[in-house]
Motif scaffolding. Structure first.
Motif, PDB file in Angstrom:
ATOM      1  N   GLY A   9      20.215  15.104   2.994  1.00 38.05           N
ATOM      2  CA  GLY A   9      19.440  16.269   3.316  1.00 38.05           C
ATOM      3  C   GLY A   9      18.712  15.860   4.852  1.00 38.05           C
ATOM      4  N   GLY A  10      18.077  16.923   5.194  1.00 35.65           N
ATOM      5  CA  GLY A  10      17.447  16.812   6.507  1.00 35.65           C
ATOM      6  C   GLY A  10      17.120  18.111   7.090  1.00 35.65           C
ATOM      7  N   LEU A  11      16.727  17.979   8.485  1.00 33.98           N
ATOM      8  CA  LEU A  11      16.291  19.264   9.195  1.00 33.98           C
ATOM      9  C   LEU A  11      17.700  19.614  10.152  1.00 33.98           C
ATOM     10  CD1 LEU A  11      14.393  21.132  10.283  1.00 33.98           C
ATOM     11  CD2 LEU A  11      13.640  19.646  11.918  1.00 33.98           C
ATOM     12  N   VAL A  12      18.124  20.807  10.042  1.00 36.23           N
ATOM     13  CA  VAL A  12      19.131  21.141  10.862  1.00 36.23           C
ATOM     14  C   VAL A  12      18.929  22.744  11.374  1.00 36.23           C
ATOM     15  CG1 VAL A  12      20.251  22.257   8.773  1.00 36.23           C
ATOM     16  CG2 VAL A  12      21.656  21.576  11.012  1.00 36.23           C
ATOM     17  N   GLN A  13      19.484  22.802  12.599  1.00 40.14           N
ATOM     18  CA  GLN A  13      19.334  24.270  13.054  1.00 40.14           C
ATOM     19  C   GLN A  13      20.203  25.218  12.527  1.00 40.14           C
ATOM     20  OE1 GLN A  13      19.704  24.129  17.227  1.00 40.14           O
ATOM     21  NE2 GLN A  13      17.401  23.743  17.569  1.00 40.14           N
ATOM     22  N   ALA A  14      19.787  26.633  12.184  1.00 39.97           N
ATOM     23  CA  ALA A  14      20.613  27.452  11.815  1.00 39.97           C
ATOM     24  C   ALA A  14      21.814  27.761  12.629  1.00 39.97           C
ATOM     25  CB  ALA A  14      20.057  28.839  12.059  1.00 39.97           C
ATOM     26  N   GLY A  15      22.991  27.756  11.585  1.00 36.76           N
ATOM     27  CA  GLY A  15      24.342  27.508  12.156  1.00 36.76           C
ATOM     28  C   GLY A  15      24.907  26.324  12.024  1.00 36.76           C
ATOM     29  N   GLY A  16      24.166  25.206  11.663  1.00 33.29           N
ATOM     30  CA  GLY A  16      24.659  23.843  11.541  1.00 33.29           C
ATOM     31  C   GLY A  16      25.179  23.436  10.282  1.00 33.29           C
ATOM     32  N   SER A  17      25.470  22.442  10.358  1.00 33.10           N
ATOM     33  CA  SER A  17      26.097  21.754   8.929  1.00 33.10           C
ATOM     34  C   SER A  17      25.343  20.606   8.498  1.00 33.10           C
ATOM     35  CB  SER A  17      27.558  21.384   9.181  1.00 33.10           C
ATOM     36  OG  SER A  17      28.321  22.564   9.523  1.00 33.10           O
ATOM     37  N   LEU A  18      25.548  20.380   7.093  1.00 36.73           N
ATOM     38  CA  LEU A  18      25.216  19.198   6.510  1.00 36.73           C
ATOM     39  C   LEU A  18      26.062  18.881   5.424  1.00 36.73           C
ATOM     40  CD1 LEU A  18      21.177  19.496   5.969  1.00 36.73           C
ATOM     41  CD2 LEU A  18      22.358  17.692   7.521  1.00 36.73           C
ATOM     42  N   ARG A  19      26.137  17.309   5.299  1.00 39.65           N
ATOM     43  CA  ARG A  19      26.981  17.172   3.790  1.00 39.65           C
ATOM     44  C   ARG A  19      26.070  16.465   2.915  1.00 39.65           C
ATOM     45  NH1 ARG A  19      32.274  13.413   2.758  1.00 39.65           N
ATOM     46  NH2 ARG A  19      30.946  11.689   3.224  1.00 39.65           N
ATOM     47  N   LEU A  20      25.817  16.777   1.878  1.00 39.44           N
ATOM     48  CA  LEU A  20      24.981  16.138   0.740  1.00 39.44           C
ATOM     49  C   LEU A  20      26.087  15.282  -0.054  1.00 39.44           C
ATOM     50  CD1 LEU A  20      22.567  19.105  -0.539  1.00 39.44           C
ATOM     51  CD2 LEU A  20      22.313  17.433   1.793  1.00 39.44           C
ATOM     52  N   SER A  21      25.334  14.277  -0.412  1.00 42.24           N
ATOM     53  CA  SER A  21      26.200  13.293  -1.619  1.00 42.24           C
ATOM     54  C   SER A  21      25.146  12.971  -2.675  1.00 42.24           C
ATOM     55  CB  SER A  21      26.404  12.011  -0.756  1.00 42.24           C
ATOM     56  OG  SER A  21      27.335  11.812   0.318  1.00 42.24           O
ATOM     57  N   CYS A  22      25.929  12.785  -3.563  1.00 42.93           N
ATOM     58  CA  CYS A  22      25.273  12.209  -5.160  1.00 42.93           C
ATOM     59  C   CYS A  22      26.117  11.087  -5.609  1.00 42.93           C
ATOM     60  CB  CYS A  22      25.264  13.495  -5.802  1.00 42.93           C
ATOM     61  SG  CYS A  22      24.629  13.312  -7.581  1.00 42.93           S
ATOM     62  N   ALA A  23      25.638   9.991  -5.661  1.00 41.89           N
ATOM     63  CA  ALA A  23      26.064   8.974  -6.182  1.00 41.89           C
ATOM     64  C   ALA A  23      25.708   8.785  -7.606  1.00 41.89           C
ATOM     65  CB  ALA A  23      25.692   7.778  -5.446  1.00 41.89           C
ATOM     66  N   ALA A  24      26.568   8.714  -8.611  1.00 39.49           N
ATOM     67  CA  ALA A  24      26.585   8.680 -10.051  1.00 39.49           C
ATOM     68  C   ALA A  24      26.716   7.290 -10.824  1.00 39.49           C
ATOM     69  CB  ALA A  24      27.146   9.782 -10.472  1.00 39.49           C
ATOM     70  N   SER A  25      25.830   7.099 -11.601  1.00 36.92           N
ATOM     71  CA  SER A  25      26.372   5.757 -12.261  1.00 36.92           C
ATOM     72  C   SER A  25      27.258   6.219 -13.682  1.00 36.92           C
ATOM     73  CB  SER A  25      24.972   4.960 -12.735  1.00 36.92           C
ATOM     74  OG  SER A  25      24.210   5.787 -13.765  1.00 36.92           O
ATOM     75  N   GLY A  26      27.572   5.365 -14.359  1.00 37.54           N
ATOM     76  CA  GLY A  26      28.221   5.878 -15.774  1.00 37.54           C
ATOM     77  C   GLY A  26      29.606   5.546 -15.190  1.00 37.54           C
ATOM     78  N   ARG A  27      30.306   4.926 -16.417  1.00 44.51           N
ATOM     79  CA  ARG A  27      31.788   4.366 -16.523  1.00 44.51           C
ATOM     80  C   ARG A  27      32.661   5.458 -16.760  1.00 44.51           C
ATOM     81  NH1 ARG A  27      31.276  -0.406 -20.535  1.00 44.51           N
ATOM     82  NH2 ARG A  27      29.442   0.929 -21.567  1.00 44.51           N
ATOM     83  N   THR A  28      32.146   6.709 -17.184  1.00 41.12           N
ATOM     84  CA  THR A  28      33.104   7.954 -17.570  1.00 41.12           C
ATOM     85  C   THR A  28      32.887   9.085 -16.242  1.00 41.12           C
ATOM     86  OG1 THR A  28      31.730   8.670 -18.854  1.00 41.12           O
ATOM     87  CG2 THR A  28      33.461   7.196 -19.660  1.00 41.12           C
ATOM     88  N   PHE A  29      32.383   8.652 -15.197  1.00 40.19           N
ATOM     89  CA  PHE A  29      32.053   9.689 -14.146  1.00 40.19           C
ATOM     90  C   PHE A  29      33.150  10.640 -14.196  1.00 40.19           C
ATOM     91  CE2 PHE A  29      30.247  11.879 -10.464  1.00 40.19           C
ATOM     92  CZ  PHE A  29      31.147  12.030  -9.686  1.00 40.19           C
ATOM     93  N   SER A  30      34.177  10.213 -13.895  1.00 43.13           N
ATOM     94  CA  SER A  30      35.747  11.155 -13.671  1.00 43.13           C
ATOM     95  C   SER A  30      35.554  12.461 -14.752  1.00 43.13           C
ATOM     96  CB  SER A  30      36.843  10.261 -13.636  1.00 43.13           C
ATOM     97  OG  SER A  30      37.145   9.585 -14.909  1.00 43.13           O
ATOM     98  N   SER A  31      35.025  12.118 -15.828  1.00 45.89           N
ATOM     99  CA  SER A  31      35.124  13.199 -16.975  1.00 45.89           C
ATOM    100  C   SER A  31      34.108  14.320 -16.684  1.00 45.89           C
ATOM    101  CB  SER A  31      35.081  12.416 -18.309  1.00 45.89           C
ATOM    102  OG  SER A  31      33.981  12.168 -18.572  1.00 45.89           O
ATOM    103  N   TYR A  32      33.056  13.767 -15.899  1.00 51.73           N
ATOM    104  CA  TYR A  32      31.729  14.613 -15.979  1.00 51.73           C
ATOM    105  C   TYR A  32      32.124  15.949 -15.319  1.00 51.73           C
ATOM    106  CZ  TYR A  32      29.200  10.371 -17.079  1.00 51.73           C
ATOM    107  OH  TYR A  32      28.705   9.136 -17.260  1.00 51.73           O
ATOM    108  N   VAL A  33      31.424  17.053 -15.534  1.00 47.94           N
ATOM    109  CA  VAL A  33      31.291  18.229 -14.802  1.00 47.94           C
ATOM    110  C   VAL A  33      30.077  17.998 -13.786  1.00 47.94           C
ATOM    111  CG1 VAL A  33      30.854  20.748 -14.407  1.00 47.94           C
ATOM    112  CG2 VAL A  33      32.387  19.779 -16.398  1.00 47.94           C
ATOM    113  N   MET A  34      30.252  18.091 -12.631  1.00 51.66           N
ATOM    114  CA  MET A  34      29.196  17.938 -11.556  1.00 51.66           C
ATOM    115  C   MET A  34      28.921  19.204 -11.094  1.00 51.66           C
ATOM    116  SD  MET A  34      28.440  14.768 -12.006  1.00 51.66           S
ATOM    117  CE  MET A  34      27.479  14.563 -10.424  1.00 51.66           C
ATOM    118  N   GLY A  35      27.519  19.303 -10.663  1.00 49.59           N
ATOM    119  CA  GLY A  35      26.888  20.617 -10.180  1.00 49.59           C
ATOM    120  C   GLY A  35      26.021  20.382  -8.914  1.00 49.59           C
ATOM    121  N   TRP A  36      25.598  21.586  -8.203  1.00 47.99           N
ATOM    122  CA  TRP A  36      24.632  21.422  -7.232  1.00 47.99           C
ATOM    123  C   TRP A  36      23.848  22.596  -7.513  1.00 47.99           C
ATOM    124  CZ3 TRP A  36      23.137  17.460  -3.999  1.00 47.99           C
ATOM    125  CH2 TRP A  36      24.311  16.481  -3.854  1.00 47.99           C
TER     126      TRP A  36
END
Length: 123
Positions: A9-36
Motif C-alpha cells: 500500500g501507499g500514496l499514489v496519484q490518480a491514474g497511477g498503479s499499485l500492486r498489493l501482496s498478501c503473504a500467507a502461512s499454511g501448508r495448504t495455501f494452494s487449496s485456499y480461495v483468496m480474496g481482497w
C-alpha cells in the motif's frame, strides 16, 4: 492457523498503479480461495476480488473490473492485487482474506483475515 500479511500500500496519484501482496502461512495455501476486500472511512467493508486455488477462476466487484487484476503464486504462498487507473474513491484500507476450506466457490466463506494495508489515491 493461517496468518496473512499484506504489503504494497501507499500514496499514489490518480491514474497511477499499485500492486498489493498478501503473504500467507499454511501448508495448504494452494487449496485456499483468496480474496481482497477494502474499507473506506465511514463505510462498510466491501468485496474487491477473489481467486480460486488454480488462479484461473476469478471474481471481481464491478468497481474493480477492467482496472484491477487478482493473481496468485502458490509456490510463494502469495496473492496479488494489481491496481491500475486508480481513482480517489479507491482510497481505503485493503484486506486480504482466505477461505481455508477452498470449497465454497463462487461464494467463499472467509475464515482468516489480514491486518490491512492503506491505499491513498490523491486527486
Amino acid at each position: 492457523q493461517v496468518q496473512l500479511v499484506e504489503s504494497g500500500g501507499g500514496l499514489v496519484q490518480a491514474g497511477g498503479s499499485l500492486r498489493l501482496s498478501c503473504a500467507a502461512s499454511g501448508r495448504t495455501f494452494s487449496s485456499y480461495v483468496m480474496g481482497w476486500f477494502r474499507q473506506a472511512p465511514g463505510k462498510e467493508r466491501e468485496f474487491v476480488a477473489a481467486v480460486r486455488w488454480s488462479g484461473y477462476s476469478t471474481n471481481y466487484a464491478d468497481s474493480a473490473k477492467g482496472r484491477f487484476t487478482i493473481s496468485r503464486d502458490n509456490a510463494k504462498n502469495t496473492v496479488y492485487l494489481q491496481m491500475n487507473s486508480l481513482k480517489p474513491e479507491d482510497t481505503a484500507v485493503y484486506y486480504c482474506a482466505a477461505d481455508s476450506s477452498g470449497t465454497n466457490w463462487p461464494w467463499p466463506e472467509y475464515d482468516y483475515w489480514g491486518q490491512g494495508t492503506q491505499v491513498t489515491v490523491s486527486s
